[in-house]
Design a protein around this motif. Structure first.
Motif, PDB file in Angstrom:
ATOM      1  N   LEU A 143      32.319  38.529  51.296  1.00  0.00           N
ATOM      2  CA  LEU A 143      33.671  38.787  50.794  1.00  0.00           C
ATOM      3  C   LEU A 143      33.685  39.048  49.293  1.00  0.00           C
ATOM      4  N   ILE A 144      32.805  38.388  48.559  1.00  0.00           N
ATOM      5  CA  ILE A 144      32.821  38.543  47.107  1.00  0.00           C
ATOM      6  C   ILE A 144      32.518  39.985  46.704  1.00  0.00           C
ATOM      7  N   GLY A 145      31.769  40.703  47.539  1.00  0.00           N
ATOM      8  CA  GLY A 145      31.502  42.112  47.261  1.00  0.00           C
ATOM      9  C   GLY A 145      32.762  42.941  47.331  1.00  0.00           C
ATOM     10  N   VAL A 146      33.603  42.662  48.337  1.00  0.00           N
ATOM     11  CA  VAL A 146      34.878  43.369  48.468  1.00  0.00           C
ATOM     12  C   VAL A 146      35.783  43.041  47.291  1.00  0.00           C
ATOM     13  N   VAL A 147      35.831  41.751  46.919  1.00  0.00           N
ATOM     14  CA  VAL A 147      36.665  41.329  45.787  1.00  0.00           C
ATOM     15  C   VAL A 147      36.208  42.008  44.500  1.00  0.00           C
ATOM     16  N   SER A 148      34.883  42.100  44.308  1.00  0.00           N
ATOM     17  CA  SER A 148      34.365  42.715  43.077  1.00  0.00           C
ATOM     18  C   SER A 148      34.781  44.175  42.981  1.00  0.00           C
ATOM     19  N   ILE A 149      34.792  44.881  44.118  1.00  0.00           N
ATOM     20  CA  ILE A 149      35.189  46.292  44.108  1.00  0.00           C
ATOM     21  C   ILE A 149      36.664  46.435  43.762  1.00  0.00           C
ATOM     22  N   LEU A 150      37.510  45.581  44.354  1.00  0.00           N
ATOM     23  CA  LEU A 150      38.951  45.660  44.093  1.00  0.00           C
ATOM     24  C   LEU A 150      39.261  45.297  42.641  1.00  0.00           C
ATOM     25  N   VAL A 151      38.662  44.210  42.162  1.00  0.00           N
ATOM     26  CA  VAL A 151      38.879  43.806  40.762  1.00  0.00           C
ATOM     27  C   VAL A 151      38.328  44.860  39.809  1.00  0.00           C
ATOM     28  N   GLY A 152      37.134  45.382  40.148  1.00  0.00           N
ATOM     29  CA  GLY A 152      36.517  46.405  39.309  1.00  0.00           C
ATOM     30  C   GLY A 152      37.270  47.719  39.311  1.00  0.00           C
ATOM     31  N   THR A 153      38.168  47.899  40.278  1.00  0.00           N
ATOM     32  CA  THR A 153      38.998  49.105  40.321  1.00  0.00           C
ATOM     33  C   THR A 153      40.290  48.909  39.540  1.00  0.00           C
ATOM     34  N   VAL A 154      40.942  47.775  39.759  1.00  0.00           N
ATOM     35  CA  VAL A 154      42.267  47.543  39.164  1.00  0.00           C
ATOM     36  C   VAL A 154      42.172  47.261  37.659  1.00  0.00           C
ATOM     37  N   VAL A 155      41.219  46.425  37.256  1.00  0.00           N
ATOM     38  CA  VAL A 155      41.138  46.024  35.840  1.00  0.00           C
ATOM     39  C   VAL A 155      40.894  47.215  34.912  1.00  0.00           C
ATOM     40  N   PRO A 156      39.867  48.051  35.145  1.00  0.00           N
ATOM     41  CA  PRO A 156      39.690  49.210  34.246  1.00  0.00           C
ATOM     42  C   PRO A 156      40.847  50.198  34.328  1.00  0.00           C
ATOM     43  N   PHE A 157      41.499  50.301  35.492  1.00  0.00           N
ATOM     44  CA  PHE A 157      42.658  51.177  35.607  1.00  0.00           C
ATOM     45  C   PHE A 157      43.762  50.708  34.667  1.00  0.00           C
ATOM     46  N   VAL A 158      44.035  49.411  34.681  1.00  0.00           N
ATOM     47  CA  VAL A 158      45.077  48.855  33.804  1.00  0.00           C
ATOM     48  C   VAL A 158      44.716  49.060  32.342  1.00  0.00           C
ATOM     49  N   ILE A 159      43.457  48.822  32.005  1.00  0.00           N
ATOM     50  CA  ILE A 159      43.016  49.024  30.619  1.00  0.00           C
ATOM     51  C   ILE A 159      43.185  50.489  30.215  1.00  0.00           C
ATOM     52  N   GLY A 160      42.796  51.405  31.104  1.00  0.00           N
ATOM     53  CA  GLY A 160      42.955  52.824  30.815  1.00  0.00           C
ATOM     54  C   GLY A 160      44.402  53.228  30.616  1.00  0.00           C
ATOM     55  N   VAL A 161      45.288  52.684  31.439  1.00  0.00           N
ATOM     56  CA  VAL A 161      46.722  52.982  31.306  1.00  0.00           C
ATOM     57  C   VAL A 161      47.258  52.444  29.978  1.00  0.00           C
ATOM     58  N   VAL A 162      46.850  51.244  29.614  1.00  0.00           N
ATOM     59  CA  VAL A 162      47.305  50.643  28.348  1.00  0.00           C
ATOM     60  C   VAL A 162      46.838  51.475  27.156  1.00  0.00           C
ATOM     61  N   VAL A 163      45.580  51.895  27.190  1.00  0.00           N
ATOM     62  CA  VAL A 163      45.055  52.713  26.086  1.00  0.00           C
ATOM     63  C   VAL A 163      45.786  54.056  26.024  1.00  0.00           C
ATOM     64  N   ALA A 164      45.995  54.683  27.181  1.00  0.00           N
ATOM     65  CA  ALA A 164      46.719  55.961  27.219  1.00  0.00           C
ATOM     66  C   ALA A 164      48.135  55.797  26.687  1.00  0.00           C
ATOM     67  N   TYR A 165      48.787  54.722  27.076  1.00  0.00           N
ATOM     68  CA  TYR A 165      50.161  54.464  26.606  1.00  0.00           C
ATOM     69  C   TYR A 165      50.186  54.261  25.088  1.00  0.00           C
ATOM     70  N   SER A 166      49.186  53.552  24.562  1.00  0.00           N
ATOM     71  CA  SER A 166      49.141  53.297  23.116  1.00  0.00           C
ATOM     72  C   SER A 166      48.912  54.573  22.316  1.00  0.00           C
ATOM     73  N   PHE A 167      48.358  55.608  22.963  1.00  0.00           N
ATOM     74  CA  PHE A 167      48.138  56.883  22.285  1.00  0.00           C
ATOM     75  C   PHE A 167      49.274  57.876  22.541  1.00  0.00           C
ATOM     76  N   GLY A 168      50.348  57.395  23.115  1.00  0.00           N
ATOM     77  CA  GLY A 168      51.548  58.212  23.215  1.00  0.00           C
ATOM     78  C   GLY A 168      51.853  58.830  24.548  1.00  0.00           C
ATOM     79  N   TYR A 169      51.016  58.619  25.536  1.00  0.00           N
ATOM     80  CA  TYR A 169      51.304  59.166  26.869  1.00  0.00           C
ATOM     81  C   TYR A 169      52.325  58.279  27.569  1.00  0.00           C
ATOM     82  N   ARG A 170      53.332  58.912  28.158  1.00  0.00           N
ATOM     83  CA  ARG A 170      54.407  58.163  28.792  1.00  0.00           C
ATOM     84  C   ARG A 170      54.625  58.542  30.257  1.00  0.00           C
ATOM     85  N   ASP A 171      54.232  59.759  30.652  1.00  0.00           N
ATOM     86  CA  ASP A 171      54.509  60.173  32.026  1.00  0.00           C
ATOM     87  C   ASP A 171      53.505  59.543  32.982  1.00  0.00           C
TER      88      ASP A 171
END
Length: 254
Positions: A106-134
């Protein structure tokens, strides 16, 4: 004589591409061993050289495909395309043993889900901080932070423009290089010493090229397992980003 050689190079683009990549890899591994004592893997140096060559190739031709826009090196466009890339990933994974994969659990499945959501959120935050809104741009750049494959796949699915898709690829490439360089340094600290942890690591990091290069510098026997986890990660990202994560981004940013 020179004209004959040049014509042969131009008319055999794929063979030329293999020769160029082979020479680049030889130089990269030589630099890695002689100047970094193997701490920076040759693959990371090769990626850096490739980016530099692509930049100057684009400046020379005014094109968008780097060296591939130069007729002499047009075969690099085919060699670096999706078909051979995916074949290489699949071929690497064939070195894994199914018995070891079953131990992940199960930990393998959890690692994939966490490894997908966390960098996505970080990427969205960085994009938002550089002025992207859509939501389309935010989702595409967030997807690129997962891997440089998920970014353009997501962008094409939700209608992102070429500039945003290029940024998503750049985000993924930077992540790949960071993972590749840092893996040998953190391997002991995170217990990266067996197939089970390699699969989990690949699932959490997600970038197949970065994980493979980093594990090659750490323990080559772990490469197939890390590549397996990273491949699953890429697939999950391609499923979640244009659907659930895009809908969530639209709900938050309208």
């Amino acid at each position: 004589m020179i004209e004959v050689i040049l014509n042969s190079i131009k008319n055999n683009g794929l063979i030329t591409a293999f020769a160029v990549i082979g020479i680049t890899m030889y130089i990269s591994h030589f630099v890695s061993v002689k100047f970094t004592k193997g701490r920076v893997h040759g693959s990371a140096i090769a990626i850096l050289i490739g980016l530099i060559l692509a930049y100057f190739g684009g400046l020379h031709t005014g094109g968008q495909k780097g060296l591939a826009d130069i007729q002499m090196f047009s075969g690099i466009g085919l060699m670096g395309g999706g078909m051979l890339r995916d074949f290489a990933i699949v071929a690497t994974v064939f070195g894994a043993k199914f018995e070891e994969l079953k131990k992940v659990g199960l930990i393998g499945v959890v690692s994939i889900l966490v490894g997908t959501v966390v960098p996505f959120v970080i990427g969205v935050v960085v994009a938002y901080s550089f002025g992207y809104r859509d939501p389309v741009s935010l989702t595409t750049i967030g997807a690129g932070a997962i891997t440089y494959i998920v970014g353009p796949v997501t962008g094409a699915a939700i209608g992102a423009n070429s500039t945003v898709m290029a940024l998503s690829i750049a985000a993924g490439v930077i992540k790949s290089i960071c993972v590749m360089i840092s893996t040998p340094y953190v391997a002991k600290a995170v217990g990266l010493t067996n197939p089970r942890t390699a699969v989990i690591f690949g699932g959490a990091m997600g970038t197949a090229s970065g994980v493979a290069g980093g594990l090659a510098a750490t323990n080559p026997r772990l490469v197939p397992y890390g590549a397996m986890g990273a491949t699953f990660h890429t697939g999950v990202g391609c499923l979640l980003c244009p659907s659930i994560l895009f809908i969530a981004t639209k709900l938050i940013f309208g």
